[in-house]
Scaffold this motif. Structure first.
Motif, PDB file in Angstrom:
ATOM      1  N   GLY A  82      80.795  10.911 -30.022  1.00  0.00           N
ATOM      2  CA  GLY A  82      81.899  10.082 -30.490  1.00  0.00           C
ATOM      3  C   GLY A  82      81.353   8.706 -30.818  1.00  0.00           C
ATOM      4  N   CYS A  83      82.182   7.848 -31.372  1.00  0.00           N
ATOM      5  CA  CYS A  83      81.726   6.486 -31.650  1.00  0.00           C
ATOM      6  C   CYS A  83      82.902   5.530 -31.721  1.00  0.00           C
ATOM      7  N   ILE A  84      82.590   4.244 -31.588  1.00  0.00           N
ATOM      8  CA  ILE A  84      83.561   3.164 -31.787  1.00  0.00           C
ATOM      9  C   ILE A  84      82.915   2.179 -32.750  1.00  0.00           C
ATOM     10  N   GLU A  91      92.688   9.508 -28.963  1.00  0.00           N
ATOM     11  CA  GLU A  91      93.248  10.656 -28.251  1.00  0.00           C
ATOM     12  C   GLU A  91      92.312  11.857 -28.315  1.00  0.00           C
ATOM     13  N   LYS A  92      91.784  12.131 -29.489  1.00  0.00           N
ATOM     14  CA  LYS A  92      90.896  13.301 -29.647  1.00  0.00           C
ATOM     15  C   LYS A  92      89.645  13.163 -28.793  1.00  0.00           C
ATOM     16  N   LEU A  93      89.061  11.957 -28.798  1.00  0.00           N
ATOM     17  CA  LEU A  93      87.856  11.749 -27.995  1.00  0.00           C
ATOM     18  C   LEU A  93      88.171  11.787 -26.508  1.00  0.00           C
ATOM     19  N   ALA A  94      89.285  11.168 -26.111  1.00  0.00           N
ATOM     20  CA  ALA A  94      89.665  11.155 -24.689  1.00  0.00           C
ATOM     21  C   ALA A  94      89.897  12.568 -24.172  1.00  0.00           C
ATOM     22  N   GLU A  95      90.484  13.415 -24.984  1.00  0.00           N
ATOM     23  CA  GLU A  95      90.746  14.796 -24.567  1.00  0.00           C
ATOM     24  C   GLU A  95      89.452  15.574 -24.351  1.00  0.00           C
ATOM     25  N   ILE A  96      88.508  15.453 -25.277  1.00  0.00           N
ATOM     26  CA  ILE A  96      87.266  16.211 -25.136  1.00  0.00           C
ATOM     27  C   ILE A  96      86.415  15.669 -23.991  1.00  0.00           C
ATOM     28  N   GLY A 110      83.749   4.399 -43.020  1.00  0.00           N
ATOM     29  CA  GLY A 110      82.733   5.134 -43.754  1.00  0.00           C
ATOM     30  C   GLY A 110      81.309   4.770 -43.399  1.00  0.00           C
ATOM     31  N   SER A 111      81.058   4.473 -42.134  1.00  0.00           N
ATOM     32  CA  SER A 111      79.732   4.026 -41.714  1.00  0.00           C
ATOM     33  C   SER A 111      78.813   5.201 -41.372  1.00  0.00           C
ATOM     34  N   PRO A 112      77.483   4.985 -41.375  1.00  0.00           N
ATOM     35  CA  PRO A 112      76.537   6.024 -40.957  1.00  0.00           C
ATOM     36  C   PRO A 112      76.750   6.483 -39.514  1.00  0.00           C
ATOM     37  N   VAL A 113      77.130   5.571 -38.640  1.00  0.00           N
ATOM     38  CA  VAL A 113      77.385   5.954 -37.245  1.00  0.00           C
ATOM     39  C   VAL A 113      78.571   6.912 -37.170  1.00  0.00           C
ATOM     40  N   ALA A 114      79.652   6.583 -37.873  1.00  0.00           N
ATOM     41  CA  ALA A 114      80.828   7.461 -37.876  1.00  0.00           C
ATOM     42  C   ALA A 114      80.508   8.813 -38.498  1.00  0.00           C
ATOM     43  N   ALA A 115      79.606   8.828 -39.480  1.00  0.00           N
ATOM     44  CA  ALA A 115      79.221  10.086 -40.122  1.00  0.00           C
ATOM     45  C   ALA A 115      78.489  11.005 -39.149  1.00  0.00           C
ATOM     46  N   GLU A 116      77.790  10.432 -38.192  1.00  0.00           N
ATOM     47  CA  GLU A 116      77.066  11.236 -37.196  1.00  0.00           C
ATOM     48  C   GLU A 116      77.980  11.707 -36.073  1.00  0.00           C
ATOM     49  N   ALA A 117      79.039  10.969 -35.789  1.00  0.00           N
ATOM     50  CA  ALA A 117      79.900  11.274 -34.641  1.00  0.00           C
ATOM     51  C   ALA A 117      80.888  12.392 -34.970  1.00  0.00           C
ATOM     52  N   LYS A 118      81.023  13.322 -34.049  1.00  0.00           N
ATOM     53  CA  LYS A 118      82.013  14.398 -34.219  1.00  0.00           C
ATOM     54  C   LYS A 118      83.430  13.866 -33.994  1.00  0.00           C
ATOM     55  N   TYR A 119      83.544  12.837 -33.163  1.00  0.00           N
ATOM     56  CA  TYR A 119      84.854  12.247 -32.859  1.00  0.00           C
ATOM     57  C   TYR A 119      84.774  10.741 -33.080  1.00  0.00           C
ATOM     58  N   PRO A 120      84.817  10.295 -34.349  1.00  0.00           N
ATOM     59  CA  PRO A 120      84.695   8.865 -34.651  1.00  0.00           C
ATOM     60  C   PRO A 120      85.991   8.095 -34.422  1.00  0.00           C
ATOM     61  N   ILE A 121      85.836   6.879 -33.949  1.00  0.00           N
ATOM     62  CA  ILE A 121      86.951   5.927 -33.841  1.00  0.00           C
ATOM     63  C   ILE A 121      86.573   4.733 -34.697  1.00  0.00           C
ATOM     64  N   GLU A 122      87.315   4.515 -35.792  1.00  0.00           N
ATOM     65  CA  GLU A 122      87.024   3.441 -36.732  1.00  0.00           C
ATOM     66  C   GLU A 122      88.163   2.423 -36.692  1.00  0.00           C
ATOM     67  N   VAL A 123      87.962   1.359 -35.922  1.00  0.00           N
ATOM     68  CA  VAL A 123      89.008   0.347 -35.765  1.00  0.00           C
ATOM     69  C   VAL A 123      88.603  -0.887 -36.568  1.00  0.00           C
ATOM     70  N   ASP A 183      77.519  17.137 -21.434  1.00  0.00           N
ATOM     71  CA  ASP A 183      77.790  15.710 -21.491  1.00  0.00           C
ATOM     72  C   ASP A 183      78.375  15.289 -22.850  1.00  0.00           C
ATOM     73  N   VAL A 184      78.769  14.023 -22.935  1.00  0.00           N
ATOM     74  CA  VAL A 184      79.289  13.429 -24.179  1.00  0.00           C
ATOM     75  C   VAL A 184      78.567  12.107 -24.412  1.00  0.00           C
ATOM     76  N   VAL A 185      78.185  11.841 -25.657  1.00  0.00           N
ATOM     77  CA  VAL A 185      77.551  10.575 -26.018  1.00  0.00           C
ATOM     78  C   VAL A 185      78.474   9.814 -26.963  1.00  0.00           C
ATOM     79  N   VAL A 186      78.797   8.571 -26.614  1.00  0.00           N
ATOM     80  CA  VAL A 186      79.649   7.722 -27.448  1.00  0.00           C
ATOM     81  C   VAL A 186      78.821   6.539 -27.933  1.00  0.00           C
ATOM     82  N   GLY A 187      78.636   6.451 -29.237  1.00  0.00           N
ATOM     83  CA  GLY A 187      77.907   5.332 -29.818  1.00  0.00           C
ATOM     84  C   GLY A 187      78.840   4.170 -30.095  1.00  0.00           C
ATOM     85  N   ILE A 188      78.424   2.964 -29.737  1.00  0.00           N
ATOM     86  CA  ILE A 188      79.242   1.768 -29.956  1.00  0.00           C
ATOM     87  C   ILE A 188      78.468   0.845 -30.886  1.00  0.00           C
TER      88      ILE A 188
END
Length: 268
Positions: free
Chosen positions: A158-160, A45-50, A165-178, A129-134
């Motif tokens: 953002g990221c998926i 939700e947070k990432l979708a809103e931004i 607690g991953s390095p990718v999530a640590a870099e993302a302002k809006y992490p999604i950890e599923v 723009d927005v960058v989402v790392g997968i």
């Protein structure tokens, strides 16, 4: 960090299983994925809103990833123009190793921590723009580097990922950890992790497109009419939305070339 994606499968001696047993066990594992996605809806939700806010202001969304994760990003990005009638540069999927990597793995492409930013700069990316790392593992250098440089340039990130607690999530302002747990085949993140990423990407891009007004009611009124099936679907939408008989609906669609425009024409 603990790499749950690399943990041993809950199943052993897969080669001794019957075809039915293999399929049933894969299915049993797959059933857990939607529940894991449900747990992270607040993060989505947070990432979708931004993303919606940025794109309403004229920005774009970029997916960056490697291997299966990169392919899923390219897939989601490529499906938005025909589904929602948006330009091809609104949502852009970039995969480590370039388009060649979509079909054939490019060795060590994901290990270059500088290349993602080089790839992003080709699109004149900026603060709008927005960058989402997968990255299923959450450790892919290509993605880490891209997010880090985006942050340095005041670009929303953002990221998926499928580990906590991953390095990718640590870099993302809006992490999604599923976190979906061990794969049926140990480490094969094309399975549950890939399914989870696909579900999240569906949710993210569809939500954004709805927020941008690319859906009317529950219909794809801006879809591209690129084949007979979609043309017939367009006619049916016009019929349902306006009460127009089929021949007249088809004539309207032929005249206006767009489901939305045909519906709007009947309201005048």
């Amino acid at each position: 960090m603990e790499r749950i994606t690399e943990k041993d499968s809950n199943y052993s001696n897969l080669e001794t299983m019957s075809v039915k047993e293999i399929l049933e066990n894969i299915n049993r594992e797959d059933k857990t994925v939607p529940n894991a996605v449900e747990q992270v809806i607040p993060q989505i939700e947070k990432l979708a809103e931004i993303v919606s806010d940025k794109m309403k202001a004229g920005g774009r969304m970029f997916y960056i990833g490697a291997g299966t994760s990169g392919r899923l990003g390219v897939l989601d990005a490529s499906e938005c123009p025909p589904t929602f009638g948006v330009p091809f540069d609104w949502i852009v999927g970039i995969i480590a190793g370039g388009d060649t990597a979509i079909r054939k793995a490019v060795e060590f492409a994901e290990d270059d921590i500088n290349q993602a930013w080089i790839d992003l700069k080709e699109y004149d990316i900026d603060e709008g723009d927005v960058v989402v790392g997968i990255a299923a593992s959450g450790t892919t250098p290509y993605v880490i580097g891209g997010l880090r440089k985006a942050n340095e340039n005041n670009i929303i990130t953002g990221c998926i990922v499928c580990n906590s607690g991953s390095p990718v999530a640590a870099e993302a302002k809006y992490p999604i950890e599923v976190v979906v747990g061990p794969e049926f085949v140990t480490g094969s993140t094309r399975m549950k992790s890939g399914t989870a990423q696909k579900l999240v990407l569906n949710m993210l891009s569809t939500c954004v497109m709805i927020r941008l007004g690319r859906v009317q009611g529950n219909k794809m009124v801006d879809m591209q009419l690129t084949n007979k099936k979609l043309y017939e679907r367009g006619v049916k939408i016009i019929m349902n939305e306006t009460g127009t008989p089929e021949p007249a609906a088809a004539e309207l669609l032929q005249k206006h070339g767009s489901v939305r425009k045909a519906i709007e024409a009947t309201a005048k």
